[in-house]
Write an enzyme that holds these catalytic residues in place. Structure first.
Site, short mmCIF file in Angstrom:
data_model
loop_
_atom_site.label_atom_id
_atom_site.label_comp_id
_atom_site.label_asym_id
_atom_site.label_seq_id
_atom_site.Cartn_x
_atom_site.Cartn_y
_atom_site.Cartn_z
N HIS A 186 0.86 -1.19 0.00
CA HIS A 186 0.00 0.00 0.00
C HIS A 186 0.89 1.24 0.00
O HIS A 186 1.72 1.43 0.89
CB HIS A 186 -0.92 0.00 1.22
CG HIS A 186 -2.04 -1.00 1.10
ND1 HIS A 186 -2.53 -1.70 2.16
CD2 HIS A 186 -2.73 -1.41 0.00
CE1 HIS A 186 -3.51 -2.51 1.72
NE2 HIS A 186 -3.64 -2.34 0.42
N ARG A 244 -3.14 4.86 -2.18
CA ARG A 244 -3.02 3.51 -1.61
C ARG A 244 -2.73 2.45 -2.68
O ARG A 244 -1.97 1.52 -2.48
CB ARG A 244 -4.35 3.18 -0.92
CG ARG A 244 -4.54 1.72 -0.51
CD ARG A 244 -5.93 1.58 0.13
NE ARG A 244 -6.34 0.20 0.30
CZ ARG A 244 -6.30 -0.44 1.47
NH1 ARG A 244 -5.82 0.14 2.53
NH2 ARG A 244 -6.72 -1.68 1.55
N HIS A 320 2.49 -3.59 6.70
CA HIS A 320 1.59 -2.45 6.50
C HIS A 320 1.69 -1.50 7.69
O HIS A 320 2.34 -1.76 8.68
CB HIS A 320 0.13 -2.93 6.46
CG HIS A 320 -0.22 -3.82 5.33
ND1 HIS A 320 -1.04 -3.41 4.31
CD2 HIS A 320 0.11 -5.10 5.05
CE1 HIS A 320 -1.19 -4.40 3.45
NE2 HIS A 320 -0.50 -5.44 3.87
N GLU A 395 0.74 -4.75 11.01
CA GLU A 395 0.33 -3.35 10.95
C GLU A 395 1.21 -2.61 11.95
O GLU A 395 1.07 -2.79 13.15
CB GLU A 395 -1.15 -3.19 11.35
CG GLU A 395 -2.14 -3.89 10.42
CD GLU A 395 -2.42 -3.15 9.13
OE1 GLU A 395 -1.85 -2.05 8.93
OE2 GLU A 395 -3.21 -3.68 8.32
#
Ligand SMILES: [Zn+2]
Length: 432
Positions: A186, A244, A320, A395
């Site tokens: 992303h 993104r 991410h 994340e």
């Protein structure tokens, strides 16, 4: 701590710099925090998001977890009145997105940055562009001592940029068990790329000082892909900080880009957390693996898992931001994988190590949750289709104060804690 030092040829680095006028402004843009209390309320909110083509920053992972959604000023009045009708609990999470972006990174035309660049690549000081990162990969390969480094191009992006993998191993032609780590799927999640570059530096330049790295290289070959979505990343630097997707020109639409992490070929389904609308930020593409970036990664993983390679990949980490999670499959269903406990155990080791560095708490869980499914992710693909047992989505920082726009001063602590987690995970994997 060792900082890699090398000289860059400045002229070749700045050709892609944008003039400030090309940058999209986010003045008056807000991020709302919405707390859906029931599944049906969440469904209505998701319909609203689809209808207004809003950009979700953060998906709720549990009941009583909120959703962060970015709303343009021209849509704000209508969106708020819809949410009021639904009776949703809403607050303004980020008042002015542009204010968050201002000052969060050093522009490429900044003179001071150029001076720093001429002397060294201070990995923890700034977010580097694609060309700088590629220059760094060459530097790493040329200057590695005591470890073997090689590079491989596994494909090209939509716009023809090379997708490079850097392999770190103890010796040449090594074919040990493998760990694949990728960043930047992303575009706007800049800390993800920075963290992979940091890991590269630690693996290549640290084995003499760090016995853990030495141990790991006895057991594993590491394959690092710092920029999986180079076109999107460059666009997020030069034109739209919050971009993104990749930069696919979608036929029959004015909207550009496919969400690569909804495009993988395992239970691909735009109706599950993706979209059939090319204007959506989670557009799943016309079909599974329609994009060269996702297709290249899929075939790379498969090549290391194939008969010739004896199923070498033991772990796959897809990096991410944000939210501070260490997640395992599945994203496409609410069911757990049969070996959930194994995946959970190693993830717990990782997040414990992360917390020891700067006190940041990461939550372990499965990508799926009661409320939100997302099919077509690369972690589901690695496990479900390619058969990589330990497949995770990380994340990184933070929990939403800066969201995707993590300021440069947090690069160092974020990279240090992530590396501690990955190292602890890999050491535990070596023993498993
Ligand atoms: Zn992401």
């Amino acid at each position: 701590m060792r900082i890699a030092v090398f000289i860059l040829v400045i002229e070749s680095v700045y050709v892609s710099s944008a003039t400030p006028s090309q940058q999209k402004s986010f003045h008056g843009h807000k991020v709302l925090d919405i707390l859906p209390r029931t599944e049906s309320e969440l469904k209505s909110i998701l319909n609203l998001i689809e209808e207004y083509e809003l950009d979700v920053w953060y998906e709720p992972k549990n009941l009583n977890d909120s959703l962060h959604v970015h709303v343009e000023p021209e849509k704000l009045g209508q969106v708020l009145s819809h949410l009021k009708k639904l009776g949703s609990e809403v607050k303004v999470w980020i008042e002015n997105v542009q204010k968050l972006i201002d000052g969060s990174f050093t522009p490429e035309d900044n003179l001071q940055r150029r001076v720093i660049m001429q002397r060294s690549l201070n990995l923890n000081k700034t977010y580097y562009n694609y060309s700088e990162i590629m220059t760094y990969l060459d530097y790493v390969q040329e200057n590695a001592r005591g470890v073997h480094v090689s590079q491989q191009v596994i494909g090209q992006s939509v716009k023809g940029r090379d997708l490079r993998v850097l392999k770190v191993s103890r010796s040449s032609n090594s074919a040990k068990k493998a760990i694949i780590i990728d960043g930047g799927i992303h575009a706007r999640e800049w800390i993800s790329l920075a963290s992979v570059i940091w890991m590269m530096d630690k693996l290549v330049f640290n084995p003499r000082n760090d016995p853990d790295v030495k141990k790991l290289l006895k057991k594993f070959d590491f394959y690092l892909i710092p920029v999986l979505n180079p076109d999107g990343y460059e666009f997020s630097r030069t034109n739209d900080r919050l971009w993104r997707k990749n930069r696919r020109i979608n036929s029959g639409s004015n909207c550009v880009g496919v969400d690569l992490n909804r495009n993988f070929d395992y239970k691909w389904n735009p109706n599950r957390g993706g979209s059939r609308n090319p204007c959506s930020t989670v557009y799943s593409g016309t079909r599974a693996l329609s994009e060269p970036e996702s297709a290249a990664l899929a075939s790379f993983i498969n090549s290391l898992m194939g008969v010739d390679n004896g199923g070498r990949v033991q772990a796959y980490l897809n990096i991410h931001s944000y939210g501070q999670y260490w997640l395992y499959p599945w994203g496409f269903t609410t069911a757990y994988p049969v070996d959930r406990l194994d995946l959970d155990n190693l993830a717990q080791v990782a997040v414990t190590a992360i917390q020891k560095v700067n006190g940041k708490r990461f939550t372990v869980g499965s990508s799926r949750n009661v409320l939100y499914l997302a099919a077509g992710g690369s972690d589901d693909y690695a496990k479900g289709s390619a058969g990589v047992k330990y497949s995770y989505t990380l994340e990184l920082r933070d929990t939403g104060a800066y969201g995707f726009v993590l300021p440069e001063k947090q690069i160092l602590p974020a990279c240090e804690e992530t590396w501690a987690g990955v190292k602890a995970f890999a050491l535990a994997l070596a023993k498993s």
